[in-house]
Scaffold this active site. Structure first.
Site, short mmCIF file in Angstrom:
data_model
loop_
_atom_site.label_atom_id
_atom_site.label_comp_id
_atom_site.label_asym_id
_atom_site.label_seq_id
_atom_site.Cartn_x
_atom_site.Cartn_y
_atom_site.Cartn_z
N TYR A 243 25.20 10.47 -71.46
CA TYR A 243 24.10 10.03 -70.60
C TYR A 243 22.97 9.43 -71.44
CZ TYR A 243 20.27 10.26 -67.23
OH TYR A 243 19.21 9.95 -66.42
N SER B 263 18.88 7.44 -51.95
CA SER B 263 18.38 8.80 -52.08
C SER B 263 17.43 8.89 -53.27
CB SER B 263 19.55 9.80 -52.25
OG SER B 263 20.23 9.54 -53.47
#
Length: 288
Positions: free
Chosen positions: A172, A24
Site C-alpha cells: 500500500y 463512499s
C-alpha cells in the site's frame, strides 16, 4: 479547524461542469461538496446498486439533481478503456478528474495479473487519466487530483518488482508513493497546456477500507479510527480546496495536506524516478 479564509473559499460556487468521484467515504463527501457548489458530478463505481444509493444520497444532501454514475472497475484495464470510451462519447466536457480509489494492501490480483493494490491505486488511475487527458486539455483550465497518503515515506519503489505483494502494508505504501510520482510527472508533461495536477493526503479518515478484512479486524480498526481519525467530511476538504482554489493552481505537481502545500521526503521529489515510473506504467498498461 481550518483557517477562516480556507473555509470561506470552500463555500465558493464553482462553474466546473464535470467531475469524478466515488460512492463512499471521503469520495462521497467530496461529491456532495462539489455538487452543492454547482458542479455536474459523475461518480464511477463497479457496483451499480451501491452507486445508485450514493447518487440518491448525494442529490439529497447537496440539493442538486446534477449527479450521475457510470460503471467502472479499476481492477480491470478493459473496464477502464470501456468506461473512457463511453464517457468520451456521452460527455463533451471534463474539468476536474479526482482519482480516489484506495485499495488497501490485500493479497489479491487484478484481472490483468497485477497486485490488487498497485493495479487499482496506480495503474487503473494512470490509464484512466491518460485516456481522458485529451478531453482535459480541450476543456482547460482543468485539474487532476489524486489521493495519496503520508505513509508513502515508509517505502521506495523497486522497479524489479513494482507488483510487490508480500507484506500488504508496504504494498500500500508503494502504491501511494506511485500516486505522488504520477502526479508530479503529469504536471511536468502538461505544463503550459492548461492542466494542473495535485497529490492530496486527506488525513487519516474514518473510511470503509476495512471492509476487505475479517470481522474481528474490522471491529478493532473501527475502535482505532474512532479514537484517532477524523470524519470523512473533514478529510474531503483538502480535495475540494485543490479543486476550486486559485492558490492551489500555482502549485501544480504539489503534495497537499490540511488545505495547503506540504513537504515531501527528498526521495519522493525525484523527477528521474517519476519519469521512469511513467514509462514503466505505459508499458504495463500497453498504452501506445
Amino acid at each position: 479547524g481550518y483557517k477562516e479564509e480556507y473555509c470561506a473559499l470552500l463555500r465558493r460556487k464553482i462553474n466546473m461542469k464535470y467531475t469524478f468521484w466515488g460512492n463512499s467515504g471521503t469520495g462521497k463527501e467530496t461529491a456532495v461538496a462539489l455538487a452543492a457548489r454547482g458542479a455536474r458530478v459523475i461518480i464511477a463505481c463497479r457496483d451499480h446498486e451501491k452507486a445508485a444509493r450514493a447518487v440518491r444520497e448525494i442529490k439529497l444532501r447537496s440539493r442538486s439533481f446534477n449527479v450521475f454514475h457510470m460503471e467502472l472497475d479499476l481492477a480491470s484495464l478493459h473496464s477502464v478503456r470501456e468506461f473512457c470510451k463511453k464517457f468520451l462519447q456521452q460527455e463533451k466536457s471534463l474539468h476536474i478528474l479526482v482519482n480516489n480509489a484506495g485499495m488497501p494492501g490485500v493479497l489479491d490480483w487484478t484481472n490483468d495479473g497485477f497486485s490488487m493494490c498497485f493495479g487499482v491505486n496506480h495503474l487503473g488511475h494512470f490509464l484512466l487519466t491518460n485516456l481522458l487527458l485529451p478531453r482535459l486539455k480541450e476543456c482547460a483550465p482543468s485539474r487532476v487530483i489524486t489521493l495519496t497518503c503520508s505513509c508513502y515515506k515508509y517505502q521506495k519503489l523497486d522497479f524489479q518488482d513494482l507488483n510487490y505483494n508480500l507484506l500488504p502494508f508496504f504494498t500500500y505504501c508503494r502504491s501511494k508513493l506511485a500516486n505522488i510520482y504520477f502526479s508530479q510527472e503529469l504536471a511536468r508533461i502538461t505544463e503550459g497546456k492548461g492542466v494542473t495536477s495535485y497529490a492530496v493526503h486527506p488525513g487519516f479518515v474514518q473510511s470503509r477500507w476495512t471492509c476487505h478484512y475479517s470481522f474481528l479486524f474490522r471491529i478493532l480498526m473501527q475502535v482505532v479510527m474512532w479514537m484517532f481519525s477524523v470524519p470523512c467530511e473533514i478529510g474531503a476538504q483538502t480535495v475540494v480546496y485543490c479543486a476550486v482554489s486559485n492558490e492551489a493552481a500555482k502549485h501544480s505537481g504539489g503534495y497537499f495536506a490540511d488545505c495547503q502545500p506540504a513537504a515531501l521526503r527528498p526521495f519522493a521529489r525525484d523527477a528521474g524516478v517519476a519519469k521512469k515510473l511513467w514509462e514503466a506504467s505505459e508499458r504495463l498498461v500497453k498504452l501506445a
